[in-house]
Design an enzyme around this catalytic site. Structure first.
Site, PDB file in Angstrom:
ATOM      1  N   HIS A   1      -8.022  -2.548   0.385  1.00  0.00           N
ATOM      2  CA  HIS A   1      -7.053  -1.059   0.087  1.00  0.00           C
ATOM      3  C   HIS A   1      -5.891  -1.007   1.844  1.00  0.00           C
ATOM      4  O   HIS A   1      -5.694  -0.320   2.273  1.00  0.00           O
ATOM      5  CB  HIS A   1      -7.282   0.244   0.152  1.00  0.00           C
ATOM      6  CG  HIS A   1      -8.022   0.232  -1.806  1.00  0.00           C
ATOM      7  ND1 HIS A   1      -7.204  -0.590  -2.793  1.00  0.00           N
ATOM      8  CD2 HIS A   1      -8.988   1.083  -2.546  1.00  0.00           C
ATOM      9  CE1 HIS A   1      -7.649   0.101  -3.450  1.00  0.00           C
ATOM     10  NE2 HIS A   1      -8.233   0.037  -3.364  1.00  0.00           N
TER      11      HIS A   1
ATOM     12  N   GLU B   1       0.592  -0.919   0.235  1.00  0.00           N
ATOM     13  CA  GLU B   1       0.148   0.393  -0.217  1.00  0.00           C
ATOM     14  C   GLU B   1       0.888   0.964  -0.367  1.00  0.00           C
ATOM     15  O   GLU B   1       2.105   1.586   0.931  1.00  0.00           O
ATOM     16  CB  GLU B   1      -1.095   0.352   1.329  1.00  0.00           C
ATOM     17  CG  GLU B   1      -2.416  -1.020   1.359  1.00  0.00           C
ATOM     18  CD  GLU B   1      -3.089  -1.044   0.526  1.00  0.00           C
ATOM     19  OE1 GLU B   1      -2.893   0.012  -0.382  1.00  0.00           O
ATOM     20  OE2 GLU B   1      -3.592  -1.910  -0.033  1.00  0.00           O
TER      21      GLU B   1
END
Length: 337
Positions: A292, A136
């Site tokens: 996410h 990420e």
């Protein structure tokens, strides 16, 4: 430590960094008396506001899927619990706190169970272990999660998870970046409490893969009977090399090849998938955690891998980087471009 194929219950002792996610948790600030060099990590003291999926709904969907996913134990007694993100990084100080243990999970295997009949359908694989990686951070890497799956039994083996502190940003920019990225999940405080520079993350990761006898610290040494699985080429083709340049590090040899799960999916099922959520929807696999949040995405990608193995897929290297030229060679004719 050498890996032996043992039962799921005995493997619980293998992982000191078992992972999942903590959603919308509320964290107490540091004690004012704690030092900067050795902070006392604070922990959530209430239920998360969005746990996403109860164990009852998880069980219902799992039954529709077939053999791969089993419902977690005690489905009728309590809801699905998010993972303690301090624990995933080896920094949970509340393992003797009953209230904390009731609210947060400390066992990633609960979200990655395998039915024995599904494992019987797995075809012989060329590799022994898959390291599911889902980074990420677009400007710099913010999160480095890896979920390790046995390629033959499909079972969860271990995990590695670190939040990563950028090295080329001002503190104000970091705060804005983290608030925008992790504030919506309610885990911005745990990020600030635990994040370390990328170079330190790689040192700890190398100790981890070395401990599992997957890599030796020699020049040009690749992984031993293991490979990274990513959902796309971006993580290892683009982002890790970029981050190494920013952090003034040489690209480690174990990042020179990987498996793009999108290419495996395309060639096995004969249909294209734009990403993880498309695969999960088409395979009717319920998502767990927050999309996410890196450790949750890695876990969900690992569940796709489990399902594909049970369906009979051969999962093999799809891309290699040539160290001399830095060019990437794609090994599948039919691939996601």
């Amino acid at each position: 430590m050498a890996l032996a194929r043992v039962s799921s219950s005995s493997r619980l002792s293998v992982s000191s960094f078992t992972t999942s996610s903590m959603l919308h948790s509320f964290l107490r600030p540091f004690s004012t008396s704690s030092s900067i060099s050795a902070p006392r990590f604070s922990h959530p003291r209430s239920f998360p506001t969005d746990v996403g999926l109860s164990q009852d709904s998880f069980a219902s969907t799992a039954r529709e899927e077939g053999d791969v996913i089993e419902a977690p134990r005690s489905t009728s007694r309590r809801p699905w619990k998010p993972m303690c993100l301090y624990y995933t990084q080896g920094k949970c100080t509340m393992m003797d706190d009953t209230f904390h243990l009731e609210k947060f999970n400390h066992n990633l295997m609960m979200d990655l169970p395998v039915n024995a009949s599904a494992a019987d359908k797995v075809k012989p694989q060329k590799l022994d272990y898959f390291l599911v990686l889902d980074l990420e951070g677009k400007v710099e890497i913010l999160e480095f999660p890896v979920v390790m799956i046995d390629a033959h039994s499909m079972e969860f083996v271990d995990s590695f998870h670190r939040f990563v502190r950028p090295t080329a940003m001002s503190e104000q920019r970091i705060r804005e970046y983290i608030d925008g990225k992790y504030g919506k999940f309610g885990v911005d405080r745990v990020w600030h409490d635990t994040a370390i520079p990328f170079g330190e993350v790689l040192q700890e990761f190398e100790d981890w893969i070395g401990g599992h006898e997957l890599w030796k610290q020699k020049q040009g040494e690749s992984l031993n009977s293991a490979a990274f699985i990513t959902c796309g080429n971006w993580d290892l083709k683009t982002k890790v090399p970029e981050q190494c340049k920013v952090s003034k590090l040489k690209l480690p040899s174990y990042f020179m090849e990987w498996i793009n799960l999108k290419d495996i999916y395309l060639n096995f099922y004969n249909r294209r998938a734009t990403g993880m959520m498309t695969m999960m929807r088409e395979l009717q696999i319920p998502t767990v955690g927050s999309h996410h949040l890196g450790i949750d995405d890695a876990k969900n990608i690992a569940r796709i891998v489990q399902r594909m193995l049970a369906d009979g897929a051969m999962i093999q290297i799809t891309a290699k980087r040539h160290s001399a030229t830095n060019d990437v060679e794609f090994l599948f004719k039919n691939r996601i471009r």
